[in-house]
Design an enzyme around this catalytic site. Structure first.
Site, short mmCIF file in Angstrom:
data_model
loop_
_atom_site.label_atom_id
_atom_site.label_comp_id
_atom_site.label_asym_id
_atom_site.label_seq_id
_atom_site.Cartn_x
_atom_site.Cartn_y
_atom_site.Cartn_z
N ASP A 119 -2.14 1.30 -5.10
CA ASP A 119 -3.46 1.28 -4.47
C ASP A 119 -4.36 0.41 -5.34
O ASP A 119 -4.82 0.84 -6.41
CB ASP A 119 -4.02 2.70 -4.36
N ARG A 151 0.85 -1.20 0.00
CA ARG A 151 0.00 0.00 0.00
C ARG A 151 0.88 1.25 0.00
O ARG A 151 1.91 1.28 0.68
CB ARG A 151 -0.88 0.03 1.25
N ASN A 209 -1.89 -13.36 1.30
CA ASN A 209 -2.53 -13.91 2.50
C ASN A 209 -3.70 -13.04 2.95
O ASN A 209 -3.97 -12.92 4.15
CB ASN A 209 -1.52 -14.11 3.64
N PHE A 210 -4.41 -12.46 2.00
CA PHE A 210 -5.66 -11.78 2.32
C PHE A 210 -6.69 -12.80 2.78
O PHE A 210 -6.62 -13.99 2.43
CB PHE A 210 -6.20 -11.03 1.10
N LYS A 218 -7.27 -0.43 -5.20
CA LYS A 218 -8.65 0.02 -5.38
C LYS A 218 -8.77 1.07 -6.49
O LYS A 218 -9.88 1.43 -6.90
CB LYS A 218 -9.19 0.59 -4.07
N ARG A 226 -12.56 -9.85 -4.84
CA ARG A 226 -13.26 -8.55 -4.90
C ARG A 226 -12.37 -7.49 -5.56
O ARG A 226 -12.87 -6.60 -6.26
CB ARG A 226 -13.67 -8.11 -3.50
N ASP A 257 2.98 -20.15 11.69
CA ASP A 257 3.28 -19.31 10.53
C ASP A 257 4.45 -19.88 9.74
O ASP A 257 4.41 -19.94 8.51
CB ASP A 257 3.60 -17.88 10.99
#
Length: 382
Positions: free
Chosen positions: A80, A43, A103-104, A82, A111, A176
């Site tokens: 970004d 991000r 890993n969302f 989006k 989406r 993990d």
């Protein structure tokens, strides 16, 4: 004439790392250690949350030290997802990649427009790796996939500690790291298949499945014992399904471990005939009684005294070291397990190296983690 070493196995492969925190980035790190180019997609505002993760407030080049431990040697681009323009640039980068890792939570990449079905049309040769906490189905699907939470839910915390203690988790993110290993195995297997078929594939792993897999020995015993919760030992518990003397014991000057050993043999080596009074067939049924006797004997002499007796006789035993003692030991020195990393600004830190050797070569990468967005203009198509 100096002969150059052969290229690393994954040299020439490009990996896109969309992941944060631990399992996904550790998997990408290992691919990078093996020669792949690893590009973090972050991000623009803040990047990977681990950059600001407070562990012990140690920092390197402005980012948390823990961030550098599993993002060393990578590149960073910011986007970004989006925003249509940024998404289109990332899609163009995906067309050049061999592996994608994220890993969302389940459904997020779909989406955004970067789910496997969509991305595999952009790049049919892509190997797509997805990490989640609990898989894509079921009531826990949307729970946070965090190591401590999964240790709690999976029952692992009730395997540690002594009988009478509360639940005891491990002191590190065990699941993990295990999940990262599973992901790497799956990705490499699909890369081999791609070499034959030319087609990519989807690899899905999750922390809960890693928890089940890591406890396969104990869970198998449980499933075949009428689903009865294993009872931890009253003292020195190390594995609830192992008979005495298996466990940790306090000697006169420290702690030590003793693994599997016939009771009669142990009695002779410890000069403790009272241990031999227990029949070998009772080593599990009466383990708490036996371990009390063993503990009383071991408490009378220093650790090294017992090691000098037990090790030459083939008994599996060891001192319990703390980290200062472990790092100062000859055994640790022989591993050559450390490396230094350095940032472009000159900051440096000591960390661990890749645990794999290839063609006899120890794999090290002195580059620290990248500054946020350092490679955006060079790598993202305009």
């Amino acid at each position: 004439m100096t002969i150059a070493p052969p290229p690393l196995p994954l040299a020439g492969l490009r990996v896109l790392d969309f992941a944060q925190f631990l399992a996904g980035p550790v998997a990408a790190l290992r691919l990078g250690d093996l020669g792949a180019e690893v590009i973090k997609i972050e991000r623009p505002q803040g990047g990977d949350l681990c950059r600001s993760m407070v562990v012990n407030d140690q920092r390197l080049d402005g980012d948390s030290l823990v961030f550098h431990t599993f993002n060393r040697g990578k590149k960073s681009v910011t986007a970004d997802l989006k925003q249509p323009q940024d998404l289109a640039r990332v899609q163009a980068l995906i067309e050049t990649a061999d592996v994608l890792i994220h890993n969302f939570r389940p459904g997020v990449m779909e989406r955004i427009g970067l789910g496997y079905d969509t991305v595999s049309k952009l790049n049919p040769r892509l190997i797509y790796g997805a990490v989640s906490g609990y898989g894509g189905e079921g009531p826990w699907r949307d729970k946070p996939g965090q190591d401590l939470l999964v240790q709690a839910l999976s029952g692992i915390a009730w395997l540690n500690g002594n009988d009478g203690d509360g639940p005891v988790p491990t002191g590190f993110a065990m699941l993990d790291v295990a999940t990262a290993g599973h992901l790497v195995q799956g990705l490499l297997a699909c890369l081999v298949r791609r070499g034959v078929t030319g087609k990519g594939g989807l690899v899905e792993v999750d922390l809960m499945s890693a928890a089940v897999d890591m406890t396969f020995e104990q869970l198998t015993c449980f499933l075949n014992d009428d689903n009865r919760q294993p009872r931890r030992h009253a003292q020195g518990n190390a594995n609830p399904y192992q008979p005495a003397p298996y466990g940790l014991y306090k000697a006169a000057d420290g702690w030590m471990t003793v693994a599997m050993c016939p009771l009669g043999k142990l009695a002779g080596l410890l000069e403790a005939p009272q241990i031999a009074e227990f029949p070998q067939e009772d080593a599990f049924a009466r383990l708490d009684e036996i371990k009390v006797v063993v503990a009383k004997v071991l408490a009378t002499r220093p650790v090294q005294h017992w090691l000098d007796r037990l090790e030459p006789a083939g008994v599996w035993c060891a001192p319990v070291m703390d980290w200062p003692g472990f790092v100062a030991s000859e055994g640790f020195a022989a591993l050559d397990a450390l490396q230094d990393i350095r940032t472009t600004s000159g900051d440096s830190a000591s960390t661990t190296r890749c645990p794999i050797r290839v063609d006899g070569r120890i794999l090290r990468n002195p580059s620290a983690a990248p500054r946020l967005g350092a490679d955006t203009d060079r790598l993202l198509p305009s």
